[in-house]
Design a protein around this motif. Structure first.
Motif, PDB file in Angstrom:
ATOM      1  N   GLN A  24       0.856  -1.180   0.000  1.00 28.84           N
ATOM      2  CA  GLN A  24       0.000   0.000   0.000  1.00 28.84           C
ATOM      3  C   GLN A  24       0.902   1.244   0.000  1.00 28.84           C
ATOM      4  OE1 GLN A  24      -2.666  -0.883   3.441  1.00 28.84           O
ATOM      5  NE2 GLN A  24      -4.297  -0.733   1.915  1.00 28.84           N
ATOM      6  N   PRO A  25       0.358   2.381  -0.423  1.00 28.43           N
ATOM      7  CA  PRO A  25       1.241   3.549  -0.615  1.00 28.43           C
ATOM      8  C   PRO A  25       1.815   4.127   0.679  1.00 28.43           C
ATOM      9  CG  PRO A  25      -1.065   4.147  -0.956  1.00 28.43           C
ATOM     10  CD  PRO A  25      -1.026   2.659  -0.852  1.00 28.43           C
ATOM     11  N   GLY A  26       1.170   3.863   1.829  1.00 33.91           N
ATOM     12  CA  GLY A  26       1.672   4.424   3.075  1.00 33.91           C
ATOM     13  C   GLY A  26       2.825   3.635   3.692  1.00 33.91           C
ATOM     14  N   VAL A  27       3.207   2.526   3.065  1.00 33.82           N
ATOM     15  CA  VAL A  27       4.337   1.727   3.562  1.00 33.82           C
ATOM     16  C   VAL A  27       5.618   2.563   3.448  1.00 33.82           C
ATOM     17  CG1 VAL A  27       5.816  -0.241   2.911  1.00 33.82           C
ATOM     18  CG2 VAL A  27       3.333  -0.544   3.162  1.00 33.82           C
ATOM     19  N   ILE A  28       6.420   2.517   4.517  1.00 28.66           N
ATOM     20  CA  ILE A  28       7.665   3.297   4.537  1.00 28.66           C
ATOM     21  C   ILE A  28       8.714   2.600   3.659  1.00 28.66           C
ATOM     22  CG2 ILE A  28       9.516   4.149   6.073  1.00 28.66           C
ATOM     23  CD1 ILE A  28       6.700   5.558   6.341  1.00 28.66           C
ATOM     24  N   ASN A  29       9.455   3.388   2.917  1.00 28.34           N
ATOM     25  CA  ASN A  29      10.466   2.867   1.978  1.00 28.34           C
ATOM     26  C   ASN A  29      11.307   1.761   2.603  1.00 28.34           C
ATOM     27  OD1 ASN A  29      13.397   2.918   1.105  1.00 28.34           O
ATOM     28  ND2 ASN A  29      12.532   4.075  -0.593  1.00 28.34           N
ATOM     29  N   ASN A  30      11.859   2.031   3.767  1.00 31.13           N
ATOM     30  CA  ASN A  30      12.800   1.115   4.399  1.00 31.13           C
ATOM     31  C   ASN A  30      12.168  -0.214   4.839  1.00 31.13           C
ATOM     32  OD1 ASN A  30      15.487   0.824   5.163  1.00 31.13           O
ATOM     33  ND2 ASN A  30      14.955   1.142   7.325  1.00 31.13           N
ATOM     34  N   TRP A  31      10.835  -0.209   5.066  1.00 30.77           N
ATOM     35  CA  TRP A  31      10.152  -1.436   5.489  1.00 30.77           C
ATOM     36  C   TRP A  31      10.258  -2.519   4.417  1.00 30.77           C
ATOM     37  CZ3 TRP A  31       4.690   0.518   7.445  1.00 30.77           C
ATOM     38  CH2 TRP A  31       4.885   1.392   8.527  1.00 30.77           C
ATOM     39  N   VAL A  32      10.323  -2.096   3.166  1.00 39.11           N
ATOM     40  CA  VAL A  32      10.356  -3.083   2.078  1.00 39.11           C
ATOM     41  C   VAL A  32      11.636  -3.903   2.189  1.00 39.11           C
ATOM     42  CG1 VAL A  32      10.236  -3.440  -0.417  1.00 39.11           C
ATOM     43  CG2 VAL A  32       8.995  -1.523   0.631  1.00 39.11           C
ATOM     44  N   THR A  33      12.762  -3.226   2.321  1.00 37.04           N
ATOM     45  CA  THR A  33      14.032  -3.939   2.486  1.00 37.04           C
ATOM     46  C   THR A  33      14.008  -4.787   3.755  1.00 37.04           C
ATOM     47  OG1 THR A  33      15.313  -2.354   1.206  1.00 37.04           O
ATOM     48  CG2 THR A  33      16.518  -3.619   2.860  1.00 37.04           C
ATOM     49  N   GLN A  34      13.492  -4.213   4.832  1.00 35.15           N
ATOM     50  CA  GLN A  34      13.427  -4.986   6.090  1.00 35.15           C
ATOM     51  C   GLN A  34      12.626  -6.278   5.909  1.00 35.15           C
ATOM     52  OE1 GLN A  34      11.874  -2.169   8.915  1.00 35.15           O
ATOM     53  NE2 GLN A  34      13.870  -1.237   9.298  1.00 35.15           N
ATOM     54  N   ALA A  35      11.561  -6.199   5.113  1.00 31.15           N
ATOM     55  CA  ALA A  35      10.684  -7.367   4.957  1.00 31.15           C
ATOM     56  C   ALA A  35      11.329  -8.485   4.142  1.00 31.15           C
ATOM     57  CB  ALA A  35       9.368  -6.933   4.302  1.00 31.15           C
ATOM     58  N   VAL A  36      12.309  -8.160   3.317  1.00 32.20           N
ATOM     59  CA  VAL A  36      12.870  -9.175   2.423  1.00 32.20           C
ATOM     60  C   VAL A  36      14.366  -9.430   2.645  1.00 32.20           C
ATOM     61  CG1 VAL A  36      11.132  -8.770   0.630  1.00 32.20           C
ATOM     62  CG2 VAL A  36      13.291  -7.481   0.551  1.00 32.20           C
ATOM     63  N   SER A  37      14.979  -8.676   3.556  1.00 33.52           N
ATOM     64  CA  SER A  37      16.438  -8.800   3.713  1.00 33.52           C
ATOM     65  C   SER A  37      16.831 -10.166   4.276  1.00 33.52           C
ATOM     66  CB  SER A  37      16.993  -7.672   4.575  1.00 33.52           C
ATOM     67  OG  SER A  37      16.412  -7.727   5.860  1.00 33.52           O
ATOM     68  N   GLY A  38      15.948 -10.761   5.083  1.00 30.77           N
ATOM     69  CA  GLY A  38      16.242 -12.085   5.616  1.00 30.77           C
ATOM     70  C   GLY A  38      16.429 -13.122   4.523  1.00 30.77           C
ATOM     71  N   ALA A  39      15.729 -12.916   3.417  1.00 33.77           N
ATOM     72  CA  ALA A  39      15.845 -13.850   2.288  1.00 33.77           C
ATOM     73  C   ALA A  39      16.914 -13.406   1.302  1.00 33.77           C
ATOM     74  CB  ALA A  39      14.487 -13.962   1.588  1.00 33.77           C
ATOM     75  N   GLY A  40      17.656 -12.341   1.649  1.00 35.77           N
ATOM     76  CA  GLY A  40      18.772 -11.927   0.801  1.00 35.77           C
ATOM     77  C   GLY A  40      18.403 -10.930  -0.291  1.00 35.77           C
ATOM     78  N   PHE A  41      17.287 -10.225  -0.106  1.00 41.91           N
ATOM     79  CA  PHE A  41      16.876  -9.243  -1.115  1.00 41.91           C
ATOM     80  C   PHE A  41      16.846  -7.833  -0.518  1.00 41.91           C
ATOM     81  CE2 PHE A  41      15.091 -13.255  -2.552  1.00 41.91           C
ATOM     82  CZ  PHE A  41      15.384 -13.242  -3.911  1.00 41.91           C
ATOM     83  N   TYR A  61      15.266  -3.488  -1.554  1.00 41.16           N
ATOM     84  CA  TYR A  61      14.624  -2.550  -2.478  1.00 41.16           C
ATOM     85  C   TYR A  61      15.622  -1.418  -2.738  1.00 41.16           C
ATOM     86  CZ  TYR A  61      11.388   0.972  -4.264  1.00 41.16           C
ATOM     87  OH  TYR A  61      10.786   1.929  -5.044  1.00 41.16           O
ATOM     88  N   ALA A  62      15.963  -1.193  -4.003  1.00 30.89           N
ATOM     89  CA  ALA A  62      17.115  -0.337  -4.313  1.00 30.89           C
ATOM     90  C   ALA A  62      16.934   1.168  -4.073  1.00 30.89           C
ATOM     91  CB  ALA A  62      17.581  -0.593  -5.749  1.00 30.89           C
ATOM     92  N   ILE A  70      12.225  -6.176  -6.388  1.00 25.49           N
ATOM     93  CA  ILE A  70      13.301  -6.214  -5.388  1.00 25.49           C
ATOM     94  C   ILE A  70      14.517  -6.902  -6.010  1.00 25.49           C
ATOM     95  CG2 ILE A  70      11.892  -6.075  -3.292  1.00 25.49           C
ATOM     96  CD1 ILE A  70      12.014  -9.179  -3.202  1.00 25.49           C
ATOM     97  N   LEU A  71      15.684  -6.579  -5.486  1.00 16.79           N
ATOM     98  CA  LEU A  71      16.925  -7.107  -6.047  1.00 16.79           C
ATOM     99  C   LEU A  71      17.621  -8.006  -5.032  1.00 16.79           C
ATOM    100  CD1 LEU A  71      18.432  -3.878  -7.670  1.00 16.79           C
ATOM    101  CD2 LEU A  71      16.943  -5.590  -8.714  1.00 16.79           C
ATOM    102  N   LYS A  72      18.435  -8.897  -5.563  1.00 17.17           N
ATOM    103  CA  LYS A  72      19.274  -9.750  -4.728  1.00 17.17           C
ATOM    104  C   LYS A  72      20.360  -8.873  -4.092  1.00 17.17           C
ATOM    105  CE  LYS A  72      20.300 -14.063  -3.691  1.00 17.17           C
ATOM    106  NZ  LYS A  72      19.373 -15.024  -3.102  1.00 17.17           N
ATOM    107  N   ALA A  73      20.547  -9.008  -2.793  1.00 16.28           N
ATOM    108  CA  ALA A  73      21.589  -8.223  -2.124  1.00 16.28           C
ATOM    109  C   ALA A  73      22.959  -8.658  -2.634  1.00 16.28           C
ATOM    110  CB  ALA A  73      21.494  -8.429  -0.615  1.00 16.28           C
ATOM    111  N   PRO A  74      23.867  -7.693  -2.841  1.00 17.24           N
ATOM    112  CA  PRO A  74      25.178  -8.053  -3.389  1.00 17.24           C
ATOM    113  C   PRO A  74      26.020  -8.846  -2.392  1.00 17.24           C
ATOM    114  CG  PRO A  74      25.125  -5.733  -2.775  1.00 17.24           C
ATOM    115  CD  PRO A  74      23.727  -6.257  -2.594  1.00 17.24           C
ATOM    116  N   GLU A  75      26.924  -9.652  -2.943  1.00 18.76           N
ATOM    117  CA  GLU A  75      27.801 -10.470  -2.099  1.00 18.76           C
ATOM    118  C   GLU A  75      28.773  -9.594  -1.311  1.00 18.76           C
ATOM    119  OE1 GLU A  75      29.682 -14.223  -3.872  1.00 18.76           O
ATOM    120  OE2 GLU A  75      31.430 -12.945  -3.620  1.00 18.76           O
TER     121      GLU A  75
END
Lengths: 494, 494
Positions: A122-139, A141-142, A224-229
């Protein structure tokens, strides 16, 4: 070709039936009418413009947004969408007699699809939350505007926000693949989708960066992108701006695309050292470059060596390289604190956002120095050197009458300079209310007219965030109108 | 909302004043009227649709295009732009009573700006010429449709063309930063520019892929890239489609983005070995993957090893790696000859262009096999596996009455399957005349309506390449019209 509707009536209106209709949609607690509560919404990050909205409404779903917009359409009330209110161009500035649609309650991540590398929010989601939500899986949001821990995705979409990693990864529009939209008549429409290859017109692309003038995004599908090595950060210090600028050009010419490449001038270096004391930015450097590289470990290491060599060839005195997260944060600390540091050494600052071809960097920085001297205001330069996106910070004191107008004039001169060398009046902050008077510097009347054709097709009543992006005579002078009439006597286009 | 003009009159018209007006603009040698000369232009690469144009005109400059379009506007004559005529969706197919504007004489490279990595070309410039013009300085133009030695940049812009390297580098829209356009009323307008950061609406983005329905691009500003230091090509062969598909997913999941990742099935492998005898595609493989990696030598070498390991984990029997240009060409030879090979083993073939999420690859290939059996036509699969862009090649004999219709129906079923799994009806060939009846499979009425709002704003008389992209009842059945009226009784939208 386009005949726009007559200007909105400014007579006092009876808000009660409108407020009742809105409350029926979002509930009484979703409508704000008390003056002291409305004050919070009278400006966004561009605090020099203020206008209190008449009503604030807080919907939770696409359907509620559509119903709210239908009420606005029925009563001919202008509406303005607002995310977190961190925008720097006044894109979420209310207009007289408007409904402000705030997306703060639309803060759910609706879907995470890792195999296809998509997140729907949804549009009210904070930018940084996206990365937080997927970083555990190695992704991740750029796009990473400096406000990323507080700014919303909806606002990012509206302003086509950038960040320090845009050099390699592009701005918001490169990471939005689909949108659910509420058009200005309340119609709900889907544009784009999870698959990037979409036939027909690229409405997703035209909507991103349209600053709320074509409707409201209520669901956003992000890539979303794969986090770099590996990630390396290099700090190189130079004894002249020319040398630092040449290093930037040589790095790009070598074919390496750093994730980010930032420049800070001597004034900025000393300001941040005074305030946050990183103890690693040399106070006597005329300019420093902060260069971030990411990718495979072998690739980052090879590129790192080559960049170090290029910097040394251009006279860099000292090069520090950080490879682990804590060291990297230390090197970034001063850059990240630069805007805040200005706030501590000056009562106020005005940040400009212009773009120039990289090849003009040295010339433009010298000219900015001349303009600074001519206008009598100090200008600090902290910017995305890799993509030529300048952020001159003009220091002033808003308590002194006339200073705001003077620094706005200086900012305007800098924008004109950017256009003169083949650049742009906005890199990532948008035009909003702040810079629309400068649009004719960059676009011919017929170029603007073509944009207005699209505007009028989607928002014929011009209720969606009016008085943004496009110049109007009320604010930009009657001269503009007269000139337009002279050129296009058959059309009333402003 | 949109009220379109009544359909074009089909009565015979007096062409002489129009021809005279066109000849006055482009000279007599720039106007083609002889029937036998017009025959060349009656179809593009989609040869199953044919319609002879009434007049062909060959302008040389933006101003000439604008003047030609003004004549069309004045006489209400539909006009269609045509580049090299290699398109596969009938995007350059004439309509009854039209002027065909051929860009063959607009074949100049206008500017090469290496420091800013931009090339400005006229639309008739051949795709491959751009790379040839800048390769000496170490640059190239990334989008590489298989027709790249004969297709034009203008056609690439119209159809938003792709190629084998789209997986890493994106399609045409990612490489066009600015356009000079002639709008359908003859107005000349500039959108975008050399600098990618442009405020206002992204009209460049909406124009790319609009298939000539919004006007004609007369100058195109392209982004060029630095040529990679190293390129490796891997050929891996698998004993099941599932294994090859899983290898594709695992490679993407690993975070490596190959420059290209192509799959060919057993039928295609044998067809190309029969015809071009590469002697390196194993005839007993159920599927092969061709994977190209580019970048720094160290990076390519590391990724190459990792991909080899992933392929072996998925049961690849044999992996060949090519690192020098001649070996690479050998591995690519079969893939590049695949379409031609089909032409040799079958009197005719029909190529489809659909996109699916990568995660659905195995399922969709099995379903295509079932559809092939059900309809009784052989289908060869040669496609961009990395981005899920399928190119099923359906073999048939056009000399047998009814076969064309039957394979079109089979192609349609494949497209519906793509949409059903969340994909798209076009990856890189466009909709053109061929696939517009399938647009409602992918887009709701209101989604299409929103595109038509933009169409009507820019081309209110609907003279610019009519009868493309959007479904019309004449070709897609009266049912569509009835359905539209039922949903939107207030508007005549087709």
């Amino acid at each position: 070709m386009v005949v726009l509707n007559p200007p909105r009536a400014n007579h006092p209106r009876d808000w009660q039936p409108i407020v009742n209709a809105l409350a029926a949609i979002v509930g009484k607690d979703g409508v704000v009418r008390r003056k002291e509560e409305l004050l919070v919404y009278e400006c966004d990050g561009l605090t020099s413009y203020r206008q209190r909205p008449d009503v604030v409404v807080l919907p939770r779903t696409t359907e509620e947004v559509a119903a709210v917009v239908q009420v606005c359409d029925r009563y001919q009330v202008p509406f303005i969408a607002r995310g977190a209110g961190t925008g720097l161009s006044g894109g979420a500035l209310p207009v007289e007699g408007c409904v402000l649609i705030v997306t703060a309650r639309m803060n759910r991540i609706l879907e995470i699809d890792l195999p296809n590398q998509r997140v729907v929010v949804q549009p009210g989601v904070i930018n940084n939350w996206v990365t937080q939500a997927v970083s555990g899986a190695g992704f991740y949001y750029a796009p990473d505007p400096s406000s990323q821990i507080i700014c919303s995705i909806g606002g990012n979409v509206a302003e086509n926000s950038g960040g320090v990693h845009c050099l390699k990864y592009g701005v918001t529009t490169n990471h939005v693949v689909g949108l659910k939209l509420v058009l200005p008549d309340g119609t709900i429409v889907d544009v784009g989708g999870k698959i990037p290859e979409q036939p027909g017109y690229d409405l997703t692309g035209i909507f991103v960066g349209s600053e709320g003038t074509l409707g409201i995004a209520t669901e956003v599908t992000l890539r979303i992108l794969k986090a770099p090595e590996a990630i390396h950060v290099l700090l190189a210090d130079f004894t002249s701006v020319e040398a630092a600028g040449q290093a930037v050009s040589d790095i790009i010419r070598s074919g390496i695309i750093p994730a980010g490449m930032e420049m800070m001038d001597n004034f900025s270096i000393n300001a941040v050292e005074d305030v946050v004391a990183t103890n690693c930015y040399p106070r006597d450097a005329v300019a420093i470059l902060l260069i971030e590289l990411d990718g495979l470990a072998v690739e980052v290491s090879a590129n790192s060596q080559q960049i170090e060599a290029i910097c040394r060839q251009n006279g860099a005195r000292c090069i520090r390289t950080a490879t682990d997260p804590i060291e990297r944060l230390t090197l970034w600390k001063g850059r990240k604190a630069a805007f805040a540091a200005m706030g501590k050494i000056s009562p106020d600052y005005y940040v400009q956002d212009g773009v120039i071809p990289r090849t003009k960097l040295q010339y433009v920085l010298r000219e900015i120095e001349s303009l600074s001297a001519k206008h009598g205001y100090r200008v600090a330069n902290v910017f995305h050197a890799g993509d030529g996106n300048l952020h001159p910070l003009i220091l002033f004191d808003n308590a002194v009458p006339g200073q705001l107008e003077a620094v706005e004039a200086l900012g305007g001169d800098i924008l004109k300079l950017c256009v003169q060398v083949g650049g742009s009046i906005s890199g990532e902050h948008g035009i909003g209310a702040d810079k629309r008077c400068y649009m004719p510097e960059m676009f011919s009347q017929v170029d603007l007219e073509t944009m207005l054709l699209v505007r009028s097709a989607i928002d014929p009543k011009r209720l969606a965030n009016p008085d943004k992006i496009f110049p109007t005579p009320r604010t930009c002078g009657e001269a503009a109108r007269a000139k337009a009439h002279e050129q296009f006597p058959h059309v009333d286009r402003f």
